[in-house]
Every structure is written in C-alpha cells, then in structure tokens.
Design a protein around this motif. Sequence first.
Motif, PDB file in Angstrom:
ATOM      1  N   ALA A  64       5.103  -4.446  20.818  1.00  0.00           N
ATOM      2  CA  ALA A  64       5.786  -3.396  21.572  1.00  0.00           C
ATOM      3  C   ALA A  64       4.747  -2.354  21.981  1.00  0.00           C
ATOM      4  CB  ALA A  64       6.888  -2.761  20.731  1.00  0.00           C
ATOM      5  N   PRO A  65       5.019  -1.596  23.036  1.00  0.00           N
ATOM      6  CA  PRO A  65       4.041  -0.610  23.487  1.00  0.00           C
ATOM      7  C   PRO A  65       3.885   0.547  22.505  1.00  0.00           C
ATOM      8  CG  PRO A  65       6.065  -0.414  24.754  1.00  0.00           C
ATOM      9  CD  PRO A  65       6.213  -1.617  23.879  1.00  0.00           C
ATOM     10  N   ILE A  66       2.678   1.086  22.492  1.00  0.00           N
ATOM     11  CA  ILE A  66       2.373   2.331  21.776  1.00  0.00           C
ATOM     12  C   ILE A  66       2.066   3.345  22.868  1.00  0.00           C
ATOM     13  CG2 ILE A  66       0.875   3.464  20.103  1.00  0.00           C
ATOM     14  CD1 ILE A  66       0.085   0.625  19.155  1.00  0.00           C
ATOM     15  N   ARG A  67       2.698   4.514  22.772  1.00  0.00           N
ATOM     16  CA  ARG A  67       2.546   5.520  23.833  1.00  0.00           C
ATOM     17  C   ARG A  67       2.059   6.854  23.254  1.00  0.00           C
ATOM     18  NH1 ARG A  67       7.225   2.723  25.881  1.00  0.00           N
ATOM     19  NH2 ARG A  67       6.723   1.945  27.963  1.00  0.00           N
ATOM     20  N   ALA A  68       1.365   7.604  24.089  1.00  0.00           N
ATOM     21  CA  ALA A  68       1.035   8.977  23.729  1.00  0.00           C
ATOM     22  C   ALA A  68       2.344   9.705  23.458  1.00  0.00           C
ATOM     23  CB  ALA A  68       0.274   9.642  24.868  1.00  0.00           C
ATOM     24  N   GLY A  69       2.339  10.543  22.442  1.00  0.00           N
ATOM     25  CA  GLY A  69       3.543  11.249  22.035  1.00  0.00           C
ATOM     26  C   GLY A  69       4.317  10.526  20.947  1.00  0.00           C
ATOM     27  N   ASP A  70       3.884   9.327  20.584  1.00  0.00           N
ATOM     28  CA  ASP A  70       4.538   8.598  19.488  1.00  0.00           C
ATOM     29  C   ASP A  70       4.066   9.138  18.143  1.00  0.00           C
ATOM     30  OD1 ASP A  70       5.847   6.902  21.245  1.00  0.00           O
ATOM     31  OD2 ASP A  70       4.588   5.151  20.810  1.00  0.00           O
ATOM     32  N   MET A  71       4.950   9.074  17.170  1.00  0.00           N
ATOM     33  CA  MET A  71       4.604   9.270  15.767  1.00  0.00           C
ATOM     34  C   MET A  71       4.635   7.869  15.170  1.00  0.00           C
ATOM     35  SD  MET A  71       3.826  11.411  13.315  1.00  0.00           S
ATOM     36  CE  MET A  71       4.323  12.981  13.969  1.00  0.00           C
ATOM     37  N   VAL A  72       3.532   7.470  14.539  1.00  0.00           N
ATOM     38  CA  VAL A  72       3.433   6.100  14.027  1.00  0.00           C
ATOM     39  C   VAL A  72       3.083   6.107  12.552  1.00  0.00           C
ATOM     40  CG1 VAL A  72       2.763   5.124  16.271  1.00  0.00           C
ATOM     41  CG2 VAL A  72       0.992   5.855  14.655  1.00  0.00           C
ATOM     42  N   GLU A  73       3.379   4.982  11.919  1.00  0.00           N
ATOM     43  CA  GLU A  73       2.898   4.760  10.560  1.00  0.00           C
ATOM     44  C   GLU A  73       2.230   3.397  10.523  1.00  0.00           C
ATOM     45  OE1 GLU A  73       6.329   5.340   8.059  1.00  0.00           O
ATOM     46  OE2 GLU A  73       7.080   3.319   8.440  1.00  0.00           O
ATOM     47  N   ALA A  74       1.026   3.394   9.964  1.00  0.00           N
ATOM     48  CA  ALA A  74       0.267   2.160   9.783  1.00  0.00           C
ATOM     49  C   ALA A  74       0.300   1.836   8.297  1.00  0.00           C
ATOM     50  CB  ALA A  74      -1.168   2.340  10.262  1.00  0.00           C
ATOM     51  N   GLN A  75       0.746   0.634   7.983  1.00  0.00           N
ATOM     52  CA  GLN A  75       0.880   0.218   6.583  1.00  0.00           C
ATOM     53  C   GLN A  75       0.056  -1.022   6.335  1.00  0.00           C
ATOM     54  OE1 GLN A  75       4.820   0.149   4.751  1.00  0.00           O
ATOM     55  NE2 GLN A  75       4.400  -1.930   4.065  1.00  0.00           N
ATOM     56  N   GLY A  76      -0.578  -1.059   5.182  1.00  0.00           N
ATOM     57  CA  GLY A  76      -1.310  -2.234   4.743  1.00  0.00           C
ATOM     58  C   GLY A  76      -0.928  -2.577   3.319  1.00  0.00           C
ATOM     59  N   THR A  77      -0.757  -3.867   3.047  1.00  0.00           N
ATOM     60  CA  THR A  77      -0.416  -4.339   1.708  1.00  0.00           C
ATOM     61  C   THR A  77      -1.313  -5.521   1.355  1.00  0.00           C
ATOM     62  OG1 THR A  77       1.901  -3.687   1.982  1.00  0.00           O
ATOM     63  CG2 THR A  77       1.428  -5.283   0.241  1.00  0.00           C
ATOM     64  N   ILE A  78      -1.949  -5.464   0.194  1.00  0.00           N
ATOM     65  CA  ILE A  78      -2.767  -6.595  -0.261  1.00  0.00           C
ATOM     66  C   ILE A  78      -1.840  -7.752  -0.611  1.00  0.00           C
ATOM     67  CG2 ILE A  78      -4.340  -7.472  -2.040  1.00  0.00           C
ATOM     68  CD1 ILE A  78      -5.501  -4.672  -2.284  1.00  0.00           C
ATOM     69  N   VAL A  79      -2.128  -8.924  -0.017  1.00  0.00           N
ATOM     70  CA  VAL A  79      -1.316 -10.115  -0.286  1.00  0.00           C
ATOM     71  C   VAL A  79      -2.102 -11.206  -1.023  1.00  0.00           C
ATOM     72  CG1 VAL A  79       0.314  -9.690   1.592  1.00  0.00           C
ATOM     73  CG2 VAL A  79      -1.739 -11.081   2.022  1.00  0.00           C
ATOM     74  N   ARG A  80      -3.436 -11.049  -1.066  1.00  0.00           N
ATOM     75  CA  ARG A  80      -4.252 -12.004  -1.808  1.00  0.00           C
ATOM     76  C   ARG A  80      -5.491 -11.294  -2.314  1.00  0.00           C
ATOM     77  NH1 ARG A  80      -8.487 -14.910  -2.009  1.00  0.00           N
ATOM     78  NH2 ARG A  80      -9.367 -14.411   0.005  1.00  0.00           N
ATOM     79  N   THR A  81      -5.804 -11.517  -3.588  1.00  0.00           N
ATOM     80  CA  THR A  81      -6.976 -10.922  -4.206  1.00  0.00           C
ATOM     81  C   THR A  81      -7.937 -12.036  -4.608  1.00  0.00           C
ATOM     82  OG1 THR A  81      -5.639  -9.119  -5.106  1.00  0.00           O
ATOM     83  CG2 THR A  81      -7.793  -9.455  -6.105  1.00  0.00           C
ATOM     84  N   GLY A  82      -9.128 -12.015  -4.009  1.00  0.00           N
ATOM     85  CA  GLY A  82     -10.180 -12.946  -4.406  1.00  0.00           C
ATOM     86  C   GLY A  82     -11.184 -12.229  -5.287  1.00  0.00           C
ATOM     87  N   ASN A  83     -12.285 -12.910  -5.614  1.00  0.00           N
ATOM     88  CA  ASN A  83     -13.319 -12.268  -6.437  1.00  0.00           C
ATOM     89  C   ASN A  83     -13.884 -11.028  -5.755  1.00  0.00           C
ATOM     90  OD1 ASN A  83     -13.141 -14.070  -8.568  1.00  0.00           O
ATOM     91  ND2 ASN A  83     -14.580 -15.491  -7.625  1.00  0.00           N
ATOM     92  N   ARG A  84     -14.222 -11.153  -4.480  1.00  0.00           N
ATOM     93  CA  ARG A  84     -14.771 -10.030  -3.717  1.00  0.00           C
ATOM     94  C   ARG A  84     -13.979  -9.728  -2.453  1.00  0.00           C
ATOM     95  NH1 ARG A  84     -19.994 -10.959  -1.715  1.00  0.00           N
ATOM     96  NH2 ARG A  84     -19.937  -8.767  -1.174  1.00  0.00           N
ATOM     97  N   SER A  85     -12.993 -10.546  -2.132  1.00  0.00           N
ATOM     98  CA  SER A  85     -12.240 -10.341  -0.895  1.00  0.00           C
ATOM     99  C   SER A  85     -10.798  -9.936  -1.190  1.00  0.00           C
ATOM    100  CB  SER A  85     -12.253 -11.615  -0.041  1.00  0.00           C
ATOM    101  OG  SER A  85     -11.549 -12.647  -0.704  1.00  0.00           O
ATOM    102  N   ARG A  86     -10.234  -9.254  -0.232  1.00  0.00           N
ATOM    103  CA  ARG A  86      -8.831  -8.854  -0.286  1.00  0.00           C
ATOM    104  C   ARG A  86      -8.223  -9.204   1.072  1.00  0.00           C
ATOM    105  NH1 ARG A  86     -10.903  -8.600  -4.539  1.00  0.00           N
ATOM    106  NH2 ARG A  86     -11.519  -6.756  -5.674  1.00  0.00           N
ATOM    107  N   THR A  87      -7.106  -9.914   1.062  1.00  0.00           N
ATOM    108  CA  THR A  87      -6.383 -10.188   2.302  1.00  0.00           C
ATOM    109  C   THR A  87      -5.255  -9.166   2.397  1.00  0.00           C
ATOM    110  OG1 THR A  87      -6.910 -12.537   2.163  1.00  0.00           O
ATOM    111  CG2 THR A  87      -5.089 -11.908   3.619  1.00  0.00           C
TER     112      THR A  87
END
Length: 126
Positions: A64-87
């Motif tokens: 969907a479009p993102i427009r100037a004047g929008d209030m947004v929230e960006a969310q990230g959740t770890i779904v996989r944990t490796g020895n040195r990597s995180r997905t």
Amino acid sequence: MTDHNGVTVVHRRYIPHSEAHYGGSLVDGAWALASFGDVATEICIRTDADEGLFASYSDVQFKAPIRAGDMVEAQGTIVRTGNRSRTIEFELRVTCRSNPGKGDSAAEVLDPPESAVTATGTVVVP
C-alpha cells in the motif's frame, strides 16, 4: 546460544512532507527499508549488546502507498536465531493519515492500521 525468537521492537514516526518524492505526496519504498534497518539495530542492541550488520532482505512486499503526513509504525520480530545470525520479520503499518480534503491540518486514525510494507531480513552479530 541464547534463543531470541519472539523479541519485538516497534518504532513510531510521523512522515514529514519533506520526505515526499512523487506525485500524490508518495514516499519511496526505500524509506520503509531504512526504518526496518533502524528497528533491526535496536533489536541487535537489545539482544546482543551490539548494533549488528544487516546482511540481506528477502521477500520485500510493497502492499500500500506511504504518504507524507502519515503516522507509521515499523515493527520487527526475531523469528530465527542462529549462532551469529538473526532472521527478522518486518512490517510497516500506517496508523494515521492526513486528510487534506477536510482541512489543511486534518488527519484521521486508520482502524485497523494499513499494512504498507512487509519484509524478511537477516542480520549478523559478533
């Protein structure tokens, strides 16, 4: 190795009109990816006491479009944990949108929020 699956970080931000690059006050998709990078940095700091390095994005979807004047929230959740990597699974949602048809400073809450961008990313930590 500590399992960090389920760790979630949310950033909220107003998108100023100076971010509009296209007609209709559209904001480019790279803006969302930069927001995801900031979320990933906080996740790495919280889980590994290091800013980490972004290795890749996969499955980026502009929904969907993102427009100037929008209030947004960006969310990230770890779904996989490796020895040195995180997905991490990301989503950028529009929670409020300006409504210039009702006045210069009019805006409305979007209920439910509109999912604008989703992606999966991989970060690497020391």
